[in-house]
Motif scaffolding. Structure first.
Motif, short mmCIF file in Angstrom:
data_model
loop_
_atom_site.label_atom_id
_atom_site.label_comp_id
_atom_site.label_asym_id
_atom_site.label_seq_id
_atom_site.Cartn_x
_atom_site.Cartn_y
_atom_site.Cartn_z
N ILE A 124 5.07 66.67 25.93
CA ILE A 124 6.16 66.22 25.17
C ILE A 124 6.61 64.72 25.69
N ALA A 125 6.20 64.37 26.82
CA ALA A 125 6.11 62.81 27.02
C ALA A 125 5.35 61.85 26.38
N ILE A 126 4.18 62.43 26.26
CA ILE A 126 3.17 61.87 25.50
C ILE A 126 3.38 61.52 24.00
N ASP A 127 3.97 62.76 23.52
CA ASP A 127 4.38 62.68 22.07
C ASP A 127 5.57 61.92 21.95
N ARG A 128 6.63 61.72 22.75
CA ARG A 128 7.64 60.86 22.56
C ARG A 128 7.16 59.35 22.99
N TYR A 129 6.35 59.16 23.49
CA TYR A 129 5.95 57.73 23.94
C TYR A 129 5.30 57.33 22.66
N ARG A 130 4.41 58.13 22.19
CA ARG A 130 3.75 57.78 20.84
C ARG A 130 4.69 57.37 19.82
N ALA A 131 5.72 58.31 19.45
CA ALA A 131 6.71 58.23 18.42
C ALA A 131 7.38 56.77 18.43
N ILE A 132 7.63 56.40 19.94
CA ILE A 132 8.49 55.18 19.91
C ILE A 132 7.68 53.84 20.02
N THR A 133 6.45 53.97 20.44
CA THR A 133 5.81 52.68 20.45
C THR A 133 4.89 52.45 19.31
N ASP A 134 4.45 53.73 18.72
CA ASP A 134 3.66 53.37 17.52
C ASP A 134 4.06 54.17 16.33
N ALA A 135 5.72 54.01 16.03
CA ALA A 135 6.38 55.00 15.11
C ALA A 135 5.61 55.07 13.85
N VAL A 136 5.40 54.07 13.17
CA VAL A 136 4.73 54.00 11.73
C VAL A 136 3.35 54.59 11.61
N GLU A 137 2.46 54.36 12.21
CA GLU A 137 1.06 55.05 12.64
C GLU A 137 1.20 56.28 12.90
N PHE A 199 0.44 69.72 39.32
CA PHE A 199 1.76 68.98 39.69
C PHE A 199 1.68 67.42 39.65
N TYR A 200 0.90 67.10 40.55
CA TYR A 200 0.67 65.84 41.02
C TYR A 200 0.44 64.67 39.69
N ILE A 201 -0.81 65.04 39.29
CA ILE A 201 -1.20 64.23 38.25
C ILE A 201 -0.24 64.38 36.97
N PRO A 202 0.10 65.55 36.42
CA PRO A 202 1.22 65.40 35.51
C PRO A 202 2.60 64.72 35.71
N LEU A 203 2.86 64.72 36.93
CA LEU A 203 4.14 64.11 37.58
C LEU A 203 4.05 62.40 37.16
N LEU A 204 2.86 61.92 37.82
CA LEU A 204 2.56 60.60 37.57
C LEU A 204 2.35 60.09 36.25
N LEU A 205 1.85 60.88 35.45
CA LEU A 205 1.72 60.78 34.14
C LEU A 205 3.12 60.65 33.34
N ILE A 206 3.98 61.53 33.62
CA ILE A 206 5.35 61.70 33.30
C ILE A 206 6.12 60.35 33.56
N LEU A 207 6.06 60.13 34.91
CA LEU A 207 6.75 59.10 35.33
C LEU A 207 6.61 57.60 34.81
N ILE A 208 5.07 57.56 34.47
CA ILE A 208 4.51 56.23 33.77
C ILE A 208 5.11 56.22 32.36
N LEU A 209 5.07 57.39 31.71
CA LEU A 209 5.44 57.31 30.25
C LEU A 209 6.89 57.16 30.16
N TYR A 210 7.67 57.62 31.06
CA TYR A 210 9.03 57.80 30.98
C TYR A 210 9.60 56.14 31.25
N TYR A 211 8.71 55.51 32.13
CA TYR A 211 8.99 54.05 32.43
C TYR A 211 8.86 53.13 31.09
N LYS A 212 7.74 53.66 30.56
CA LYS A 212 7.19 52.86 29.23
C LYS A 212 8.38 52.89 28.17
N ILE A 213 8.74 54.09 28.13
CA ILE A 213 9.66 54.69 26.95
C ILE A 213 11.07 53.85 27.26
N TYR A 214 11.52 53.82 28.73
CA TYR A 214 12.46 52.97 28.95
C TYR A 214 12.29 51.58 28.64
#
Length: 398
Positions: A124-137, A199-214
């Motif tokens: 869900i974090a990946i989907d939200r990140y793509r929807a914000i940073t590359d909305a048109v495509e 846990f730890y790899i998904p957690l790291l991925l979510i943290l990075i994506l959430y920071y970029k979304i912010y």
């Protein structure tokens, strides 16, 4: 989630103690604990069923992004129906009396579903990140089929992560312990594989994506401020009617519009004289000048309209980022203590936890399956309206 050693050395009592406990009846604390855990399981089942039903019956929620949410609700529902009840019985009886076949099935569902729930949050974090940073495509690629592929990948990864612990159990002494249903190991590589993947790899991925979304939300907010300044410039430098709305809250269709030009004077039917011709030329020149100004105003108005998009999008995406932050916070609070305990216990031979602490940390992780749909209920208006319609429908039926 009975992940490797999550209920280590647990629930083993002598037969004489168990018989005396049966004769005396369950203590009050055990009854209260059973009731509390049962309420959590029931609430988790009901709320996730509401989420699934709302997405299925509400056409407005038929969106690829909501397909991931629906799959997450299905996973959390499986945790509530197939994992929590057996865990409650296990805690109540303090031993496993349902046979090793049922134990293996329960462990399989437990590890797979809990891991899948965690990986869904990353998807869900990946989907939200793509929807914000590359909305048109990404809006073109964001289809139901692509969402289905993401769900399939999440389930496949969950199975690959949870399969080794189950295979390990058949080659260790765990399967010979008839009164327990746990997985224990002391290998560092095995601990790292299971905890990092689950846990730890998904957690790291979510943290990075959430920071970029912010950061993306901050960029959209700055564009909104630029839009406000541009609109102010449009109203002060051009002959445009100011909007009655505050800055940033104007008409979504494109903001203020330029006034209509004055109508041209009517020509006389008779042939005009030279003096009259000179008088007519002045309004014609004035009319051309006003026409050019009108075109200039329209250009400025369109420029103002272009800034309206980021303003609206920034407001929506900041709300989405806040919701994702709450999901992330709940995820960390629920699962981080459990996986920290897993690493410490399985890498430190002298370290151990009590039965009560192991149960508490396991159920703290289960609680995340209840919190996820609650967050969507509170902060998503479409879901709230769909839930209200479903509840009113059920009340009328009864």
């Amino acid at each position: 989630m009975d992940f490797p050693n999550c209920t280590e050395g647990v629930f083993a009592t002598s037969s004489s103690d168990y018989d005396s406990l049966e004769a005396a009846g369950l203590p009050t604390s055990k009854i209260l604990l059973t009731l509390t855990l049962s309420i959590v399981a029931i609430l988790t089942t009901v709320i996730n069923c509401l989420v699934i039903t709302a997405i299925v019956v509400t056409r407005k929620l038929h969106h690829p992004a909501n397909y991931l949410i629906c799959s997450l609700a299905v996973t959390d529902l499986l945790v509530a129906v197939l994992v929590m009840p057996f865990s409650i019985i296990y805690i109540q009886k303090e031993s496993w009396d349902m046979g090793q076949v049922v134990c293996t099935i329960w462990l399989s569902v437990d590890i797979t579903c809990c891991t899948c729930s965690i990986l869904h949050l990353a998807a869900i974090a990946i989907d939200r990140y793509r929807a914000i940073t590359d909305a048109v495509e990404y809006s073109r690629k964001r289809t139901g089929a692509r969402a289905g592929v993401m769900v399939a990948v999440v389930w496949l990864l969950s199975i690959l992560i949870s399969l080794p612990p189950l295979l390990w159990r058949y080659h260790s002494e765990d399967s010979e312990q008839e009164d327990q249903c746990i997985i224990t190991h002391t290998h560092l590589a095995f601990t790292l594989y299971s905890t990092l993947g689950a846990f730890y790899i998904p957690l790291l991925l979510i943290l990075i994506l959430y920071y970029k979304i912010y950061r993306a939300a901050q960029t959209l907010y700055m564009r909104r401020e630029a839009s406000r300044a541009s609109r102010h410039s449009c109203m002060t430098n051009g002959s445009m009617i100011p909007s009655t709305y505050p800055a940033g809250d104007g008409d979504v269709d494109g903001g203020p519009r330029s006034p209509e030009p004055l109508s041209p004077p009517e020509k006389s039917v008779s042939e005009p004289s030279t003096e009259e011709r000179e008088k007519v030329r002045v309004p014609v020149k004035t009319l051309k000048s006003k026409s050019r100004r009108r075109e200039s105003h329209r250009t400025e108005s369109r420029r103002c309209q272009m800034y309206q998009g980021p303003r609206i999008s920034g407001s929506r995406e900041r709300k989405a980022a806040s919701t994702l932050g709450l999901i992330l916070g709940a995820f960390v609070i629920c699962w981080l203590p459990f996986f920290v305990k897993e690493v410490i216990v399985n890498t430190c031979g002298a370290c151990s936890t009590s039965v009560e602490m192991a149960d508490f940390l396991t159920w703290l992780g289960y609680l995340n399956s209840l919190i996820n749909p609650l967050i969507y209920t509170i902060f998503n208006e479409d879901f709230k309206k769909a839930f209200q319609r479903l509840i009113r429908c059920k009340v009328r039926c009864y």
